[in-house]
Design an enzyme around this catalytic site. Structure first.
Site, PDB file in Angstrom:
ATOM      1  N   ASP A  98     -36.066-114.399  40.027  1.00 48.35           N
ATOM      2  CA  ASP A  98     -37.227-113.827  39.414  1.00 48.35           C
ATOM      3  C   ASP A  98     -37.255-114.113  38.067  1.00 48.35           C
ATOM      4  OD1 ASP A  98     -34.993-112.012  38.625  1.00 48.35           O
ATOM      5  OD2 ASP A  98     -36.101-110.300  39.487  1.00 48.35           O
ATOM      6  N   ASP A 123     -35.036-114.017  45.308  1.00 45.23           N
ATOM      7  CA  ASP A 123     -34.860-112.889  44.684  1.00 45.23           C
ATOM      8  C   ASP A 123     -35.867-111.806  45.557  1.00 45.23           C
ATOM      9  OD1 ASP A 123     -32.905-112.283  43.047  1.00 45.23           O
ATOM     10  OD2 ASP A 123     -33.996-113.104  41.400  1.00 45.23           O
ATOM     11  N   GLU A 153     -30.865-106.997  43.483  1.00 44.38           N
ATOM     12  CA  GLU A 153     -30.041-106.370  42.126  1.00 44.38           C
ATOM     13  C   GLU A 153     -29.713-105.071  42.416  1.00 44.38           C
ATOM     14  OE1 GLU A 153     -31.973-107.051  38.358  1.00 44.38           O
ATOM     15  OE2 GLU A 153     -32.262-109.283  38.903  1.00 44.38           O
ATOM     16  N   GLU A 186     -22.862-110.838  36.830  1.00 40.29           N
ATOM     17  CA  GLU A 186     -23.674-111.399  35.667  1.00 40.29           C
ATOM     18  C   GLU A 186     -23.218-110.906  34.366  1.00 40.29           C
ATOM     19  OE1 GLU A 186     -28.137-111.941  35.979  1.00 40.29           O
ATOM     20  OE2 GLU A 186     -28.256-112.607  33.971  1.00 40.29           O
TER      21      GLU A 186
HETATM   22  O1  KIV Z   1     -33.311-114.640  38.558  1.00 39.54           O
HETATM   23  C1  KIV Z   1     -32.115-115.395  38.339  1.00 39.54           C
HETATM   24  O2  KIV Z   1     -32.560-116.638  38.175  1.00 39.54           O
HETATM   25  C2  KIV Z   1     -30.906-114.828  38.605  1.00 39.54           C
HETATM   26  C3  KIV Z   1     -29.948-115.543  38.160  1.00 39.54           C
HETATM   27  C4  KIV Z   1     -29.596-115.814  36.702  1.00 39.54           C
HETATM   28  C5  KIV Z   1     -28.643-115.121  38.774  1.00 39.54           C
HETATM   29  O3  KIV Z   1     -31.075-113.779  39.234  1.00 39.54           O
END
Ligand code: KIV
Length: 285
Positions: free
Chosen positions: A47, A86, A118, A185
């Site tokens: 995302d 995501d 997440e 992260e």
């Molecule tokens: O959205 C994204 O690119 C991510 C990565 C930074 C792990 O979640």
């Protein structure tokens, strides 16, 4: 596994403690093809699309329809890597049914091989529901950009004893909930190392030091295509943004001077047909 065999959820899970896993983001067909040709194990339709692709100031402003649309484009460009999509903000927070329906769309319409969600303890129920629906889930803890409002910015997480212990608990719970891998992260390297040792699933670090089972970065950062800001953990492997601006400026200059297009970029026509149409051959042809 040979380099041409497709990467699958079980093959990623089996790499725990083995050869390090690689994951890069892509949001469209062209970059997905490049990442796949480079041999990355996983292509993440993150995302982060909202920020580096759509110019938003955080990741909250991209919805499920957009994620499905971009995931479908990425999947068309990938032959070998596992495509992970995501779950965007708002697509799973309200209830299990939303979470399962959204994740199913990313697989059925987007053709992803897995989704990423997440959060730790707060989203365990959602993750369990998605896993029960036979949809593989990658967890994501530490700095979770969708929590930017609660965290008060994009800040390193797990820096106090209490927060480090909570992060390790979350890592174990996510494994128990059925995640096949886990993104860590922006957490201190020793905490990421402990989390990696605490779970039997691969950890994929971003700003989490060298002890994870793999690493992920945003491709626009890696290639130097995004310069609004660069977190400390980013390594730029190329400056394609500068090269792109130079190439575009050269195009503008050649169009203005008349150097482009040349005869090699233009189409000709049979002289007799031209005369019959009452047209003239351009000078020099
Ligand atoms: O959205 C994204 O690119 C991510 C990565 C930074 C792990 O979640």
């Amino acid at each position: 596994m040979t380099k041409t065999e497709s990467v699958t959820v079980p093959s990623v899970a089996a790499r725990k403690g083995g050869e390090r896993l690689t994951m890069l983001t892509a949001y469209d067909y062209a970059l997905a093809r490049l990442a796949d040709a480079a041999g990355v194990d996983m292509v993440l339709v993150g995302d982060s699309l909202a920020m580096v692709g759509l110019g938003q100031r955080d990741t909250l402003a991209v919805g499920l329809d957009a994620m499905v649309h971009h995931t479908r484009a990425v999947s068309r460009g990938v032959e070998r890597a596992l495509v992970v999509a995501d779950m965007p903000f708002g697509s799973y927070q309200a209830c299990d049914a939303d979470a399962v329906r959204g994740a199913a769309r990313l697989l059925a319409e987007g053709r992803a091989g897995a989704v990423k969600v997440e959060g730790g303890e707060r989203v365990l129920g959602r993750i369990e529901a998605i896993v029960r629906a036979d949809i593989p889930v990658m967890g994501h803890i530490g700095l979770t950009p969708q929590s930017v409002a609660r965290m008060g910015g994009f800040k390193v997480q797990g820096r106090t004893a209490w927060a480090a212990r909570a992060l390790l608990d979350d890592a174990r719970r996510l494994e128990d909930a059925g995640c096949f891998a886990l993104v860590l992260e922006a957490v201190p390297a020793p905490v990421a190392r402990a989390a990696t040792a605490a779970v039997g699933i691969p950890t994929i670090g971003i700003g989490a030091g060298p002890h994870c089972d793999g690493q992920v970065l945003v491709t626009h950062d890696v290639l130097g295509l995004f310069d609004r800001f660069a977190p400390r953990f980013v390594k730029r492997y190329a400056e394609l943004g500068q090269a792109a601006t130079q190439a575009m400026a050269a195009f503008c200059a050649e169009v203005r001077s008349g150097a482009f297009p040349g005869p090699e970029h233009s189409f000709t026509m049979d002289a007799a047909e031209l005369r019959a149409a009452g047209l003239e051959m351009p000078d020099g042809e």
